[in-house]
Design a protein around this motif. Sequence first.
Motif, PDB file in Angstrom:
ATOM      1  N   ALA A 122      27.338  -0.383  93.427  1.00 21.73           N
ATOM      2  CA  ALA A 122      27.748   0.841  94.121  1.00 21.73           C
ATOM      3  C   ALA A 122      27.399   0.752  95.602  1.00 21.73           C
ATOM      4  CB  ALA A 122      27.077   2.056  93.478  1.00 21.73           C
ATOM      5  N   ALA A 123      26.217   0.233  95.914  1.00 18.19           N
ATOM      6  CA  ALA A 123      25.811   0.075  97.312  1.00 18.19           C
ATOM      7  C   ALA A 123      26.677  -0.958  98.028  1.00 18.19           C
ATOM      8  CB  ALA A 123      24.340  -0.324  97.381  1.00 18.19           C
TER       9      ALA A 123
ATOM     10  N   LYS B 198      34.632   2.538  96.937  1.00 14.40           N
ATOM     11  CA  LYS B 198      33.840   3.171  95.896  1.00 14.40           C
ATOM     12  C   LYS B 198      34.419   2.756  94.540  1.00 14.40           C
ATOM     13  CE  LYS B 198      34.547   7.234  97.495  1.00 14.40           C
ATOM     14  NZ  LYS B 198      34.564   8.706  97.697  1.00 14.40           N
TER      15      LYS B 198
ATOM     16  N   ARG C 168      34.739  -3.454  91.665  1.00 15.83           N
ATOM     17  CA  ARG C 168      35.298  -2.352  90.878  1.00 15.83           C
ATOM     18  C   ARG C 168      35.519  -2.756  89.423  1.00 15.83           C
ATOM     19  NH1 ARG C 168      39.683  -0.134  95.394  1.00 15.83           N
ATOM     20  NH2 ARG C 168      38.301   1.444  96.322  1.00 15.83           N
TER      21      ARG C 168
ATOM     22  N   ARG D  77      20.069  -4.620 100.430  1.00 17.32           N
ATOM     23  CA  ARG D  77      21.062  -4.820  99.371  1.00 17.32           C
ATOM     24  C   ARG D  77      20.867  -6.175  98.712  1.00 17.32           C
ATOM     25  NH1 ARG D  77      24.722  -2.793 103.138  1.00 17.32           N
ATOM     26  NH2 ARG D  77      25.698  -4.862 103.382  1.00 17.32           N
TER      27      ARG D  77
ATOM     28  N   LEU E 111      29.809  -1.724  97.310  1.00 20.10           N
ATOM     29  CA  LEU E 111      31.109  -1.110  97.550  1.00 20.10           C
ATOM     30  C   LEU E 111      31.052  -0.158  98.747  1.00 20.10           C
ATOM     31  CD1 LEU E 111      32.336  -0.381  93.901  1.00 20.10           C
ATOM     32  CD2 LEU E 111      33.541  -1.769  95.599  1.00 20.10           C
ATOM     33  N   GLU E 112      30.013   0.635  98.801  1.00 19.33           N
ATOM     34  CA  GLU E 112      29.871   1.570  99.919  1.00 19.33           C
ATOM     35  C   GLU E 112      29.817   0.824 101.248  1.00 19.33           C
ATOM     36  OE1 GLU E 112      26.976   5.283 101.344  1.00 19.33           O
ATOM     37  OE2 GLU E 112      26.436   4.045  99.614  1.00 19.33           O
ATOM     38  N   ALA E 113      29.126  -0.293 101.281  1.00 17.72           N
ATOM     39  CA  ALA E 113      29.029  -1.086 102.502  1.00 17.72           C
ATOM     40  C   ALA E 113      30.377  -1.642 102.937  1.00 17.72           C
ATOM     41  CB  ALA E 113      28.041  -2.234 102.298  1.00 17.72           C
ATOM     42  N   ARG E 114      31.311  -1.725 101.999  1.00 16.25           N
ATOM     43  CA  ARG E 114      32.654  -2.233 102.299  1.00 16.25           C
ATOM     44  C   ARG E 114      33.674  -1.096 102.424  1.00 16.25           C
ATOM     45  NH1 ARG E 114      29.520  -5.660  99.950  1.00 16.25           N
ATOM     46  NH2 ARG E 114      29.732  -7.920 100.315  1.00 16.25           N
ATOM     47  N   GLY E 115      33.175   0.126 102.563  1.00 15.62           N
ATOM     48  CA  GLY E 115      34.058   1.279 102.727  1.00 15.62           C
ATOM     49  C   GLY E 115      34.852   1.605 101.490  1.00 15.62           C
TER      50      GLY E 115
ATOM     51  N   GLU F 107      23.881  -0.040  90.087  1.00 15.96           N
ATOM     52  CA  GLU F 107      23.387   0.573  91.320  1.00 15.96           C
ATOM     53  C   GLU F 107      23.611  -0.365  92.508  1.00 15.96           C
ATOM     54  OE1 GLU F 107      19.324   1.578  90.728  1.00 15.96           O
ATOM     55  OE2 GLU F 107      19.732   3.099  89.195  1.00 15.96           O
TER      56      GLU F 107
END
Length: 254
Positions: A242-243, A251, A198, A8, A245-249, A239
């Motif tokens: 988005a990754a 979206k 976000r 990341r 955010l996903e790593a922080r649970g 991109e």
Amino acid sequence: MTGVRRDRRVAVRAAGSAALLALLFAGAATLASARDDGARDDDGANGDGARGTHSPTALRVPGADSADAGFARDMAVHHQQAVEMSFIVRDRTRDEEVRLLAYDIANTQANQRGMLLGWLDLWELPKTAPGGQGPMAWMADGHPGHTGNAGHAGHAGHAGHAGHPPRDGSLMPGMATRAELDRLRTASGRDAEVLYLRLMTDHHRGGVDMARGCVRLCTVGAEKRLAQGMVEAQRSELEAMAAMLEARGAKPRS
């Protein structure tokens, strides 16, 4: 540090590098940015109403109501908020990954904003829209499409700013409201990181739509190239975010 986290960080650095390369490429063309790339009418005026002369080396000056001038004005305002949000989050988290992203965005967009305002000065055009026009009026005749909307980020293709009525300081697609900025100023740690990612995702999506509008409607070659560079760099950053955010649970908002 895990391999995923390293990946990341590499993605964030790559996104920042892409943005800086786009900026350097556009900056190299700044001195020639207002020179005529296209044909002029026989009377010395450009086909889109821009002022000009018969001289092949004359400065190409778009009209105050042109897409070139409108994009420069509106994107300068849009970029300023991205810089503001990035400085805010750097004070609200110690996370190196988010702080690095924020630094890259602030540095790139502050420099691009300077270029856009510099072009308006070079063209001797006002930094406010003529005739009481609101934000995004320059896109009224074009519809560049959408990038996948998030929140209020995808209305740039509508005539003027009718698809995005200004509210609480959010003047253009993707811009955060004053209330959202206040929330970012008081958040900390993971909460600040998620909110920033976000908000910046919305901001980038709106910015990409605006830049695509310039690619389609602007006539000054250097400005079109800068806009295309914005599209490519901000898609890369989308991109990466988005990754993150996903790593922080989490979206994007939509």
